[in-house]
Structure formats: structure tokens, C-alpha cells
Write an enzyme that holds these catalytic residues in place. Structure first.
Site, PDB file in Angstrom:
ATOM      1  CG  ASP A  10      43.645  40.915  37.259  1.00 36.40           C
ATOM      2  OD1 ASP A  10      43.521  40.063  38.157  1.00 36.40           O
ATOM      3  OD2 ASP A  10      42.952  41.951  37.197  1.00 36.40           O
ATOM      4  CG  ASP A 105      43.357  36.974  41.181  1.00 34.83           C
ATOM      5  OD1 ASP A 105      43.704  37.486  42.257  1.00 34.83           O
ATOM      6  OD2 ASP A 105      42.482  37.468  40.451  1.00 34.83           O
ATOM      7  CD  GLU A 106      46.204  42.483  40.387  1.00 35.21           C
ATOM      8  OE1 GLU A 106      46.357  43.596  39.866  1.00 35.21           O
ATOM      9  OE2 GLU A 106      45.427  42.270  41.352  1.00 35.21           O
TER      10      GLU A 106
END
Length: 352
Positions: A10, A105-106
Site C-alpha cells: 500500500d 496504489d494497493e
């Protein structure tokens, strides 16, 4: 049976981190990504300097500016963020093909059968973090565990720029100390319900009689009890066929009425259009899609066939319909489009 090796990655305040990377002068000042304070704009994210003042994602820009008058709000650049995400995923693929993206983003990575670093998930996570810092220029936090739930909690445990490893031997001890707010699906109202039952940590949930839990949480109770024990058999799922394109947001504080829900709709629609930008989906769009999850964990979904030019007003109407089904505080809203196979749907539907 072999324990799985799951990594949850993350990025730390991703959009803001990219902007601070490109302009170091932004690093030490409170800043956020979003629209202007005039109108009904809300924030996509904020850096840690802004979070000190209580500024958070999905907060109306006007409210954020009242909390932090010095807050710098910039519009952001989705193409730049997408490029950084692609760089991150290229690094992930060097270690495994079993990748489940949750957002730009994860992601979850299953490295159970990876031969890198003699199969050490910890070493792989360390290398991924190092490579992303060197090649993308931002920090990410990572959690390593035997399942998705614990890996995700672990990645949050030492943010920003942290790595938390939960070995099988330490798994039960770790999860017992996890506050219940870390369990996916537990919002403010659910926390209050659990607090009224004397439940604040997973250890409290472990000790609670299941019938009491079931009375308050219904069908959610089994999943909650399993997570509280550190049990999560969900696989890391690699999506091979896109059947929809959508964005959704879980709010840190429940939205109390329809007006608050409507206030955050513009940023969701902006993110949806950015996600579609440069991708050839328009000829496949078949239905509008809107999802609402309420504070009691019940969820409702509404779809409507696309019969004319795309219009944001349709989502506003669907949101009103969805909200009217329960009229309770809302913890999640999702918007998107269902996709048909290209050969079955050839309409050209430009945005208006």
C-alpha cells in the site's frame, strides 16, 4: 498443508506522494489533491502534514480549508499516477504473476511459490519496497502474512514506510491485539455497536458468544468471527476478464444523509472518467452501475441500461434511489459501468 505467503502493498498517500516527489517544496507543507473550495469539491487524498490537522480523503475541500487554512490543494494528474502504478506493477511481476490490484496504489501478491530469495516473503517485500523507492521515488508500506486479512492489517501497522511481518507462530497473538476498527467493513456505527458489547479488540470478539454477535450483525457475524481468529481463506484473485469499470470509496466517517452522499459523488465520477481516459471502453458500456453500503453492512446495487449519451445526472438519480432503500448512514459508495463484449455492443456514447 503449506502456509500461504501473502504480501499486501500500500503506497503512502499515493497521489500526494507523487506530487511531493516531483516538487520537494511540497514535502513539509500541508497539501492535498482535490478540487477548489468553492462548489462541492472533495479531496482524493492528503499528505501526512495535512492529516495532523484532521484533513482526510473524501472530505469536502471547504471543510479541509477550515481545519487547515494553510492547506495547499492541487488538482492532480491522473496520467502521472497511472504511470507510477504501472511501474509498481512491473516490479511486482518480477516476483509473482498472482497479483490482485485493489486500486492504483494497493495490491495483494501471492508469493507462495516464488523462488526469489529462496522463497522468503519477507525478503521479497523488502526488495519490492526498496525497488519502488529507487525506481518510482515514493515509499510504500507492506504487510506479510499467511492470509489477506492479516497482511492488509499488517501493512497499516507501521505506516508510513513500514514493513510488518506476521509469522504463522505469531498470527493469533498478533490478531488478538488488533482493534476491531481494522476489520474490513467495520465503520463508526459498527464500532459503537461492538463497544456496547464490550468489544474493542479482536481478543474481545473472540470471547464474545456467537449468538450475541449474530443478533447484532446478522450474516456478517461469521466473517467477523473468522477474521477475529485470524482465519481468511480468500485467494489472491487475478482478474482476467473485465466485466465492469468502476471506482468506489469507503469513508472513514459514515455519510449521515443523502446530501452528504451527493456531495462526494462528483469526485467519484471524476475518478471514474480518469480511469476510463485513454482506454477503449466506450463502445462496450452497457449499463450504469451504483453501489451503496450502509452502516449496518447491508448493501444495495442499482443498474440502469444506457440508452442515450452518458450523463452524470443518471448517477445522481440512482444514488437517490439506492439511499431511499434504507435511509441509513452510508459507509461506501461505488459508481461505474457494466461492460458488454465488444461484438455485442457497438454504441458510441460520448460524455456530455
Amino acid at each position: 498443508m503449506q502456509n500461504r505467503k501473502i504480501i499486501h502493498i500500500d503506497a503512502d498517500c499515493f497521489y500526494a506522494a507523487i506530487e511531493m516527489r516531483d516538487d520537494p517544496n511540497l514535502r513539509d507543507i500541508p497539501m492535498a489533491i482535490g478540487g477548489p473550495a468553492s462548489g462541492r469539491s472533495v479531496l482524493s487524498t492528503a499528505n501526512y502534514a495535512a492529516r495532523v490537522y484532521g484533513v482526510r480523503s473524501a472530505m469536502p475541500t471547504s471543510v479541509a480549508k477550515r481545519l487547515c487554512p494553510a492547506l495547499l490543494v492541487i488538482p492532480g494528474n491522473m496520467n502521472k499516477y497511472r504511470l507510477a502504478s504501472e511501474q509498481m506493477h512491473a516490479i511486482f511481476r518480477e516476483f509473482t504473476d498472482i497479483i490482485e490490484p485493489l486500486s492504483l496504489d494497493e495490491a495483494y501478491l501471492d508469493v507462495t511459490n516464488s523462488s526469489s530469495f529462496q522463497g522468503s516473503a519477507t525478503r521479497i517485500a523488502e526488495e519490492i519496497r526498496s525497488r519502488i523507492l529507487k525506481e518510482v521515488g515514493i515509499t510504500v508500506s507492506a504487510g506479510v502474512a499467511t492470509n489477506k486479512f492479516i497482511a492488509k492489517v499488517a501493512s497499516d501497522w507501521d505506516k508510513p514506510d513500514g514493513l510488518t511481518v506476521v509469522t504463522p507462530e505469531k498470527q493469533f497473538e498478533f490478531v488478538s491485539n488488533v482493534p476491531v476498527k481494522f476489520i474490513s467493513g467495520i465503520g463508526r456505527v459498527a464500532q459503537e455497536k461492538l463497544a456496547s458489547l464490550g468489544v474493542f479488540k479482536c481478543s474481545d470478539l473472540q470471547a464474545l458468544d456467537f449468538s450475541v454477535l449474530q443478533k447484532s450483525f446478522g450474516s456478517m457475524s461469521f466473517r467477523l468471527s473468522q477474521f477475529a481468529l485470524g482465519i481468511d481463506d480468500r485467494p489472491v484473485t487475478v482478474s482476467r476478464e473485465r466485466k465492469s469499470i468502476s471506482v468506489e470509496h469507503t469513508f472513514s466517517k459514515d455519510l449521515l444523509d443523502l446530501k452528504e452522499c451527493q456531495a462526494v459523488l462528483p469526485i467519484l465520477l471524476t475518478d471514474l472518467k480518469k480511469r476510463m481516459s485513454g482506454r477503449d471502453f466506450e463502445s462496450q458500456l452497457s449499463k450504469y452501475y451504483l453501489k451503496v453500503k450502509f452502516d449496518d453492512f447491508k448493501q444495495t446495487t442499482i443498474e440502469q441500461p444506457i440508452k442515450a449519451k452518458l450523463s452524470d445526472d443518471v448517477f445522481s438519480q440512482l444514488l437517490q434511489q439506492a439511499y431511499s432503500r434504507s435511509r441509513r448512514p452510508v459507509r461506501l459508495i461505488g459508481v461505474g459501468y457494466r461492460l458488454s463484449p465488444p461484438e455485442l455492443h457497438q454504441l458510441n456514447l460520448p460524455f456530455v
